[in-house]
Design a protein around this motif. Structure first.
Motif, PDB file in Angstrom:
ATOM      1  N   ALA A  31      14.661  -9.284  11.051  1.00  0.00           N
ATOM      2  CA  ALA A  31      13.960  -8.060  11.422  1.00  0.00           C
ATOM      3  C   ALA A  31      13.654  -7.212  10.190  1.00  0.00           C
ATOM      4  N   LEU A  32      14.600  -7.186   9.251  1.00  0.00           N
ATOM      5  CA  LEU A  32      14.393  -6.433   8.013  1.00  0.00           C
ATOM      6  C   LEU A  32      13.228  -7.009   7.219  1.00  0.00           C
ATOM      7  N   GLU A  33      13.173  -8.327   7.087  1.00  0.00           N
ATOM      8  CA  GLU A  33      12.085  -8.960   6.333  1.00  0.00           C
ATOM      9  C   GLU A  33      10.745  -8.717   7.007  1.00  0.00           C
ATOM     10  N   ALA A  34      10.731  -8.725   8.342  1.00  0.00           N
ATOM     11  CA  ALA A  34       9.478  -8.456   9.057  1.00  0.00           C
ATOM     12  C   ALA A  34       9.005  -7.036   8.796  1.00  0.00           C
ATOM     13  N   ARG A  35       9.927  -6.080   8.849  1.00  0.00           N
ATOM     14  CA  ARG A  35       9.564  -4.686   8.580  1.00  0.00           C
ATOM     15  C   ARG A  35       9.078  -4.510   7.144  1.00  0.00           C
ATOM     16  N   LYS A  36       9.760  -5.150   6.207  1.00  0.00           N
ATOM     17  CA  LYS A  36       9.372  -5.017   4.802  1.00  0.00           C
ATOM     18  C   LYS A  36       7.976  -5.570   4.564  1.00  0.00           C
ATOM     19  N   LEU A  37       7.689  -6.720   5.154  1.00  0.00           N
ATOM     20  CA  LEU A  37       6.357  -7.284   4.982  1.00  0.00           C
ATOM     21  C   LEU A  37       5.309  -6.418   5.675  1.00  0.00           C
ATOM     22  N   SER A  38       5.642  -5.882   6.841  1.00  0.00           N
ATOM     23  CA  SER A  38       4.712  -4.995   7.530  1.00  0.00           C
ATOM     24  C   SER A  38       4.389  -3.780   6.666  1.00  0.00           C
ATOM     25  N   THR A  39       5.414  -3.207   6.032  1.00  0.00           N
ATOM     26  CA  THR A  39       5.197  -2.079   5.123  1.00  0.00           C
ATOM     27  C   THR A  39       4.320  -2.488   3.942  1.00  0.00           C
ATOM     28  N   GLU A  40       4.615  -3.639   3.382  1.00  0.00           N
ATOM     29  CA  GLU A  40       3.848  -4.132   2.236  1.00  0.00           C
ATOM     30  C   GLU A  40       2.372  -4.314   2.593  1.00  0.00           C
ATOM     31  N   LEU A  41       2.112  -4.899   3.739  1.00  0.00           N
ATOM     32  CA  LEU A  41       0.727  -5.116   4.165  1.00  0.00           C
ATOM     33  C   LEU A  41       0.017  -3.793   4.438  1.00  0.00           C
ATOM     34  N   GLY A  42       0.740  -2.852   5.015  1.00  0.00           N
ATOM     35  CA  GLY A  42       0.132  -1.563   5.309  1.00  0.00           C
ATOM     36  C   GLY A  42      -0.260  -0.778   4.077  1.00  0.00           C
ATOM     37  N   LEU A  43       0.351  -1.099   2.924  1.00  0.00           N
ATOM     38  CA  LEU A  43       0.056  -0.407   1.674  1.00  0.00           C
ATOM     39  C   LEU A  43      -0.826  -1.239   0.738  1.00  0.00           C
ATOM     40  N   ASP A  44      -1.313  -2.367   1.233  1.00  0.00           N
ATOM     41  CA  ASP A  44      -2.117  -3.272   0.415  1.00  0.00           C
ATOM     42  C   ASP A  44      -3.562  -2.775   0.374  1.00  0.00           C
ATOM     43  N   THR A  45      -3.972  -2.239  -0.776  1.00  0.00           N
ATOM     44  CA  THR A  45      -5.311  -1.646  -0.893  1.00  0.00           C
ATOM     45  C   THR A  45      -6.416  -2.690  -0.783  1.00  0.00           C
ATOM     46  N   GLU A  46      -6.170  -3.904  -1.262  1.00  0.00           N
ATOM     47  CA  GLU A  46      -7.188  -4.955  -1.155  1.00  0.00           C
ATOM     48  C   GLU A  46      -7.396  -5.346   0.301  1.00  0.00           C
ATOM     49  N   LEU A  47      -6.307  -5.462   1.040  1.00  0.00           N
ATOM     50  CA  LEU A  47      -6.399  -5.805   2.451  1.00  0.00           C
ATOM     51  C   LEU A  47      -7.126  -4.697   3.214  1.00  0.00           C
ATOM     52  N   TYR A  48      -6.762  -3.469   2.904  1.00  0.00           N
ATOM     53  CA  TYR A  48      -7.406  -2.335   3.559  1.00  0.00           C
ATOM     54  C   TYR A  48      -8.912  -2.319   3.282  1.00  0.00           C
ATOM     55  N   ALA A  49      -9.281  -2.631   2.047  1.00  0.00           N
ATOM     56  CA  ALA A  49     -10.699  -2.604   1.676  1.00  0.00           C
ATOM     57  C   ALA A  49     -11.512  -3.577   2.529  1.00  0.00           C
ATOM     58  N   VAL A  50     -10.921  -4.699   2.886  1.00  0.00           N
ATOM     59  CA  VAL A  50     -11.621  -5.658   3.735  1.00  0.00           C
ATOM     60  C   VAL A  50     -11.949  -5.024   5.082  1.00  0.00           C
ATOM     61  N   PHE A  51     -10.958  -4.347   5.681  1.00  0.00           N
ATOM     62  CA  PHE A  51     -11.169  -3.764   7.007  1.00  0.00           C
ATOM     63  C   PHE A  51     -12.039  -2.510   6.943  1.00  0.00           C
ATOM     64  N   ALA A  52     -11.859  -1.726   5.894  1.00  0.00           N
ATOM     65  CA  ALA A  52     -12.671  -0.518   5.757  1.00  0.00           C
ATOM     66  C   ALA A  52     -14.148  -0.858   5.578  1.00  0.00           C
ATOM     67  N   GLY A  53     -14.433  -2.056   5.067  1.00  0.00           N
ATOM     68  CA  GLY A  53     -15.816  -2.446   4.839  1.00  0.00           C
ATOM     69  C   GLY A  53     -16.461  -3.176   5.999  1.00  0.00           C
ATOM     70  N   LEU A  54     -15.731  -3.329   7.103  1.00  0.00           N
ATOM     71  CA  LEU A  54     -16.292  -4.064   8.240  1.00  0.00           C
ATOM     72  C   LEU A  54     -17.335  -3.236   8.970  1.00  0.00           C
ATOM     73  N   ASP A  55     -18.360  -3.902   9.443  1.00  0.00           N
ATOM     74  CA  ASP A  55     -19.403  -3.279  10.244  1.00  0.00           C
ATOM     75  C   ASP A  55     -19.075  -3.546  11.715  1.00  0.00           C
ATOM     76  N   ALA A  56     -18.849  -2.483  12.482  1.00  0.00           N
ATOM     77  CA  ALA A  56     -18.435  -2.622  13.878  1.00  0.00           C
ATOM     78  C   ALA A  56     -19.588  -2.969  14.811  1.00  0.00           C
ATOM     79  N   ASP A  57     -20.791  -2.937  14.311  1.00  0.00           N
ATOM     80  CA  ASP A  57     -21.935  -3.282  15.166  1.00  0.00           C
ATOM     81  C   ASP A  57     -21.768  -4.701  15.718  1.00  0.00           C
ATOM     82  N   GLY A  58     -21.980  -4.830  16.990  1.00  0.00           N
ATOM     83  CA  GLY A  58     -21.885  -6.138  17.624  1.00  0.00           C
ATOM     84  C   GLY A  58     -20.522  -6.448  18.204  1.00  0.00           C
ATOM     85  N   LEU A  59     -19.516  -5.641  17.869  1.00  0.00           N
ATOM     86  CA  LEU A  59     -18.185  -5.855  18.442  1.00  0.00           C
ATOM     87  C   LEU A  59     -18.140  -5.316  19.865  1.00  0.00           C
TER      88      LEU A  59
END
Length: 656
Positions: free
Chosen positions: A103-131
């Motif tokens: 459970a600790l490792e899952a939380r740590k990875l979740s925190t790491e992903l939530g602070l990943d600026t490259e990962l965020y940039a992918v989602f921030a750049g998505l176009d919601a049209d058509g969804l």
């Protein structure tokens, strides 16, 4: 804590969509440790690989990106829930420790992903049209989770946020472990058992020292505090219960409150309750305090009335008494119900044999929700655990699997809750859930029956709502201050004479009389005012401790108890150190009463003379439960009621 992805609970290590998903196969009893260890490694590696693929080779469309994110959510969720469940229930301490680490490792990875600026940039750049609407909702919630994770902060701040979140996970596990492993006990002479049921006394023989051990576990503590004539013994057992985790958890809580406040500030919120409330129905921290006081004010008059009745009865035994103490409240409430309402709880409990109650619960909920429960001969983690495969009665469609872990044992979770084993995802994995409680194996108090119905309501919600396309919306995935409402509403079936008469029979096979159930209902109304005030004390405690992080935890607890509860603080106790909801519900314990307001309103749609009316029951199942988190809770309730929910039904109930 919220970081993307939401840590949906655990299941099997699935590689992709399947036509007919099967339940997770649990290991043999002696194979849990290697299973937990190996699955932790494989699921972590899988989640990391999926995150890396999204960053380095972004899918071509917004929909494909969300689907890839869903796969990551499934893998990480499977690890998280597996760890959270078995850290609380497995009988082997080594397995519990390994599950805590998972459970600790899952939380740590979740925190790491939530602070990943490259990962965020992918989602921030998505176009919601058509969804479609659900995919759009998922994208919006994912972006909000990234924001609440602190991904937009500078590098130094992000590093501190990660440090805080990782430390909070460790503190939360330490807090829970101290409570889970902190069972306390008192020793009493056999004559101090006077007043207790004969079967309880028979199950508690004196030891070699001639004394009887009474623990703080529910099957011991609740009957003892309700029936034992000896005031001193009741006092001592209450003190033992209210000092679990004391003093060890004092420093844990103070660090926890301090770190949560710092985290909220770093994320741009005035207080932690403001951060906590943003994603709930209530929306703001200040509104929590206002709601607490609204309920406390509404409950004051009926609370004072009923406490005055308790005091009058107490003075028959102790003429000089000036207040009702906490260790006297359950005992004298039972006497009032027996003497003034003709309800003898010791007689009532003869109708509630555990095995009959469990079978009756399955029959009642099966009829109400159109479900069939079939015993499953599958591996379990303890011999007392039972498993059932659940299908829809009308068409035989698989709904999932449930595990019932309902009796206390050493090292096990001490309260009552539903834990996820697998979060259902359509075409991928069936929802699986576990009911973890601490009931006696013989006769039950009716309060235990109500609790069992309540917790089973979470299990039904998890299963019925666990067939979504997106893991984020699966099962009990609504706002946190709504999740108790369906369970609180299911309690009503545990108070209906016809429902109880279908399974509640005494040793002679006689069904519980309808007249007795009616008296039980009226007697239960006694004390609801001071119960509401006590709940508001707990809610104020969770809210205020997060706002203030007081230097003296005991003193502030005493002040808040005197402000909200009608029973005084007990010398030598520190209730917050055993109040497990301070981690999980955080500053939001108010949600139980907020949900109850909605539950009373939803129940008003049912016909009290026909609680199984299929038209209403099916509409409730399909409109409220089956949609999981695909809509806001307020919209689900409005769709079911045909209007927005309101306070009227709750206020009328409280004023009766």
């Amino acid at each position: 804590m919220e970081t993307p992805p939401r840590t949906a609970p655990p299941g099997g290590d699935y590689a992709g969509p399947v036509t007919d998903p099967a339940p997770l196969t649990l290991p043999a009893a002696d194979a849990y440790l290697p299973w937990v260890t190996a699955s932790t490694e494989s699921l972590l590696a899988d989640a990391r690989a999926k995150a890396e693929a999204i960053k380095t080779s972004p899918p071509a469309t917004a929909l494909a990106t969300l689907e890839a994110w869903n796969e990551l959510d499934i893998a990480l969720g499977n690890l998280s829930a597996r760890g959270e469940l078995f850290s609380e229930v497995h009988p082997d301490a080594g397995v519990r420790e390994a599950a805590e680490q998972a459970a600790l490792e899952a939380r740590k990875l979740s925190t790491e992903l939530g602070l990943d600026t490259e990962l965020y940039a992918v989602f921030a750049g998505l176009d919601a049209d058509g969804l479609d609407a659900q995919a759009t909702r998922l994208l919006e919630k994912t972006l909000r989770s990234f924001r609440r994770s602190g991904v937009a902060a500078d590098e130094t701040t992000r590093a501190r946020i990660k440090e805080i979140r990782d430390r909070l996970t460790v503190l939360g596990q330490t807090f829970a472990r101290t409570i889970r492993e902190g069972t306390r006990s008192i020793k009493v002479t056999p004559d101090q058992l006077a007043g207790l049921p004969a079967d309880w006394i028979e199950a508690h023989p004196a030891g070699e020292d001639g004394l009887v051990t009474v623990t703080t576990d529910y099957p011991d503590a609740i009957p003892f505090r309700t029936f034992a004539h000896d005031e001193t013994a009741r006092h001592d057992l209450l003190v033992a219960s209210l000092t679990i985790g004391y003093p060890d958890n004092v420093d844990v809580l103070r660090e926890m409150f301090g770190l949560r406040a710092e985290l909220a500030t770093l994320l741009g919120y005035d207080t932690f309750p403001d951060f906590d409330a943003e994603v709930k129905m209530i929306k703001s921290g200040a509104a929590i305090g206002e709601f607490i006081d609204k309920i406390a004010d509404a409950a004051l008059e009926p609370a004072q009335r009923d406490v005055a009745i308790l005091l009058e009865r107490l003075r028959q035994d102790r003429p000089d008494a000036d207040r009702v103490q906490s260790w006297d409240s359950a005992y004298y409430a039972e006497l009032v119900r027996k003497e003034q309402h003709d309800v003898d709880a010791q007689l009532v409990r003869t109708y509630f044999d555990f095995g009959k109650v469990r079978d009756g619960l399955l029959a009642v909920t099966g009829r109400l929700f159109g479900l069939t429960y079939t015993p499953a001969d599958v591996p379990v983690w303890h011999p007392s655990v039972t498993a059932y495969d659940v299908t829809r009665t009308d068409d035989g469609a698989a709904q999932g699997r449930i595990y019932l872990d309902l009796h206390p044992r050493e090292g096990k979770f001490k309260h009552a809750a539903q834990f996820t084993l697998t979060n259902g995802v359509a075409g991928r994995q069936l929802p699986e859930g576990t009911l973890v409680c601490n009931f006696p194996t013989g006769l039950m108090e009716h309060d235990d029956v109500v609790t069992l119905f309540h917790e089973f309501g979470h299990l039904v919600h998890h299963l019925v709502g666990g067939h979504q396309r997106w893991a984020e919306f699966s099962g009990v995935a609504t706002e946190w201050d709504f999740v108790e409402a369906p369970s609180q509403m299911l309690e009503e079936w545990a108070w209906d004479a016809d429902v109880l008469g279908s399974f509640a029979t005494n040793e002679a096979g006689e069904a519980i009389p309808a007249a007795l159930v009616e008296r039980m209902r009226k007697a239960d109304d006694f004390g609801k005012g001071y119960f509401a005030r006590t709940q508001m004390f707990y809610a104020a405690l969770a809210y205020r401790l997060h706002l203030e992080n007081p230097e003296d935890l005991v003193a502030r607890t005493r002040e808040l108890q005197e402000q909200y509860s009608l029973f005084p603080w007990v010398e030598g106790t520190c209730m917050p150190t055993s109040f497990g909801h301070l981690d999980g519900y955080n500053s939001g314990y108010y949600t139980y009463m907020w949900s109850l307001v909605i539950a009373k309103d939803m129940f008003s749609a049912f016909d009290a003379d026909d609680l199984f009316d299929p038209a209403v029951a099916t509409r409730y199942r399909d409109v409220v439960l089956a949609q999981g988190g695909t809509k806001d809770a307020a919209d689900l309730v409005e769709e079911f009621l045909g209007r927005p929910y309101d306070f009227d039904a709750y206020a009328a109930w409280l004023a009766e």
